[in-house]
Structure formats: structure tokens, C-alpha cells
Enzyme design. Structure first.
Site, PDB file in Angstrom:
ATOM      1  N   SER A 233       0.835  -1.202   0.000  1.00 52.92           N
ATOM      2  CA  SER A 233       0.000   0.000   0.000  1.00 52.92           C
ATOM      3  C   SER A 233       0.875   1.260   0.000  1.00 52.92           C
ATOM      4  CB  SER A 233      -0.958  -0.049   1.195  1.00 52.92           C
ATOM      5  OG  SER A 233      -1.991   0.902   1.059  1.00 52.92           O
TER       6      SER A 233
ATOM      7  N   ASP B 157     -10.123  -5.115  -3.801  1.00 50.78           N
ATOM      8  CA  ASP B 157      -9.541  -4.115  -2.890  1.00 50.78           C
ATOM      9  C   ASP B 157     -10.449  -2.887  -2.799  1.00 50.78           C
ATOM     10  OD1 ASP B 157      -7.953  -2.175  -1.594  1.00 50.78           O
ATOM     11  OD2 ASP B 157      -6.108  -3.009  -2.416  1.00 50.78           O
TER      12      ASP B 157
ATOM     13  N   HIS C 137      -7.915  -5.547   0.633  1.00 53.38           N
ATOM     14  CA  HIS C 137      -6.674  -4.777   0.823  1.00 53.38           C
ATOM     15  C   HIS C 137      -5.796  -5.513   1.839  1.00 53.38           C
ATOM     16  CE1 HIS C 137      -4.272  -1.234   0.235  1.00 53.38           C
ATOM     17  NE2 HIS C 137      -4.199  -1.005   1.531  1.00 53.38           N
TER      18      HIS C 137
END
Length: 237
Positions: free
Chosen positions: A119, A179, A213
Site C-alpha cells: 500500500s 480491494d 486490501h
């Protein structure tokens, strides 16, 4: 990791099982620490590789109502047209380059160092690889995007900004197709952009069905294979 910022503790390190001849520097995501990723890499460790999982300094994050949390730089929004913390991204990237330099001083050449992150950490790793003059072994970019993408050459322009040291770097990009935070489309668009900045045949994009995610075991196996390929054992070890 963070120069004169004393709010960031020392990185968590998974030492090599024998003499370290290569290193992976892996950056966690927003609000996290390096501990969980160190555990994940301990589960897929390769004997001659040292894994370094730094911890971001704590700072107020605009996206989360200015609440303080571990963050490599400020995030104003998650939409493609959101403003970006250019000064913070560049400062964090310089700190990451200093960490690479430290490993070089410790005896591991930069071309035996692989950058990675999840991320926000993956975003910083990509940006750093494209702007540093340190030749790297590769980049693992998980569930992320390319920050300050408009600062890079557009298609058809001369690649004046991208550090020529890494124009042939190998990138493994992984993204879950479910996600909700960093949309899958950001990942695919980042992959297409990367192919205009570095050797397109060196960019590998892998998607994971139903993955939100986060990471998954299948992804960790893909990461291990990529690391083994980019950081092979040196035969005189």
C-alpha cells in the site's frame, strides 16, 4: 530510517540464516508497523537474504481526520486526482535511499538489494526505485500505486526523470481484485504507467481473485519466487 525523526523506532530485522549476501527492504502500509511483515518474511525466508522491515514515524494523517499514526508521508485522499504530499514523499524517499546506503556500507551492494512495500509502503518503494541512482535488484509492489505520477515523463517524452540506474529493474506488482481501499484499477493503471518508464517486459502484474486490501498465502509464494529469481545465491558463499 527517518533521519533525524526520533519517533520512528529501529527497523525489525529477520537476519539471514547464513552470511547475508542480499537484502530485502520492505515498507508496511499506513497505520501499521514492520513487525507483521517481518513475521511474514520469516515464513518464506531464503537463507542468504536479510529482511529489513522499517517502522514509519508517527504523524497526523489528513485522510484520517489528522489522527496520528505510523505513516511514511501524509495522504490527503484516495482518488486519482487528490493532492499529494510532494515534500513528504520526497523526504521519505531520501530516508529510504539513506537506508539503502547503510546496507551498502554493511557490505551488501545495492544491486543485491530488493525494495518492496504494501500500500503506502509499496507506493514509496516504486517512487524511490524510479528516482534513485542506486541500481536495485528489483521491486515488490503490493496493493499500491505510483505517487507523483505526473512528475514522470508522459508517453512519447524523453525519460529525463527516471533514474537511469533502474530502467531495466524487475517489478512484481500484486493486487487483489476486491480491494476497497486502493482500487484494482489503480494497480492496473500503475502497471501500464510503469511499462512506459522502464523495460516493459520486466513488469509483472499478478491479480488475486476476491482478495481485499491485504496479502494472501498464494501472493507470498509468488513474492518468494520473485526474490529467489532476483537475488540468487552467490556460489562462493
Amino acid at each position: 530510517m527517518c533521519g533525524n525523526n526520533m519517533s520512528a523506532p529501529l527497523p525489525t530485522i529477520v537476519p539471514a540464516a547464513r552470511k547475508a549476501t542480499a537484502a530485502v527492504i520492505f515498507l508496511h502500509g499506513l497505520g501499521d508497523t514492520g513487525h507483521g511483515w517481518a513475521e511474514a518474511f520469516a515464513g518464506i525466508r531464503i537463507p542468504h537474504v536479510k529482511y529489513i522491515c522499517p517502522h514509519a514515524p508517527t504523524m497526523p494523517v489528513s485522510l484520517n481526520m489528522r489522527m496520528s499514526m505510523p505513516s511514511w508521508f501524509d495522504i490527503y485522499g484516495l482518488s486519482p486526482d487528490a493532492n499529494e504530499d510532494e515534500a513528504g514523499i520526497k523526504r521519505a524517499s531520501e530516508n529510504l535511499k539513506a537506508l539503502i546506503d547503510q546496507e551498502v556500507k554493511n557490505g551488501i551492494p545495492s544491486h543485491r538489494i530488493l525494495l518492496g512495500g504494501f500500500s503506502q509502503g509499496g507506493a514509496l518503494s516504486l517512487y524511490t526505485a524510479l528516482t534513485t541512482q542506486q541500481k536495485l535488484a528489483g521491486v515488490v509492489a503490493l496493493s499500491c500505486w505510483l505517487p507523483l505520477r505526473k512528475s514522470f515523463p508522459q508517453v512519447g517524452q524523453k525519460p529525463a526523470v527516471v533514474g537511469s540506474a533502474n530502467k531495466d529493474v524487475h517489478v512484481l506488482q500484486c493486487h487483489g481484485d476486491a480491494d476497497p481501499l486502493v482500487p484494482f484499477m489503480f494497480g492496473t493503471q500503475t502497471s501500464e504507467k510503469l511499462k512506459t518508464l522502464i523495460n516493459p517486459s520486466n513488469v509483472t502484474f499478478k491479480s488475486y481473485r476476491g482478495l481485499p486490501h491485504s496479502a494472501c498465502p498464494e501472493e507470498m509464494i509468488d513474492i518468494k519466487r520473485f526474490i529467489e529469481k532476483q537475488l540468487p545465491a552467490i556460489h562462493d558463499e
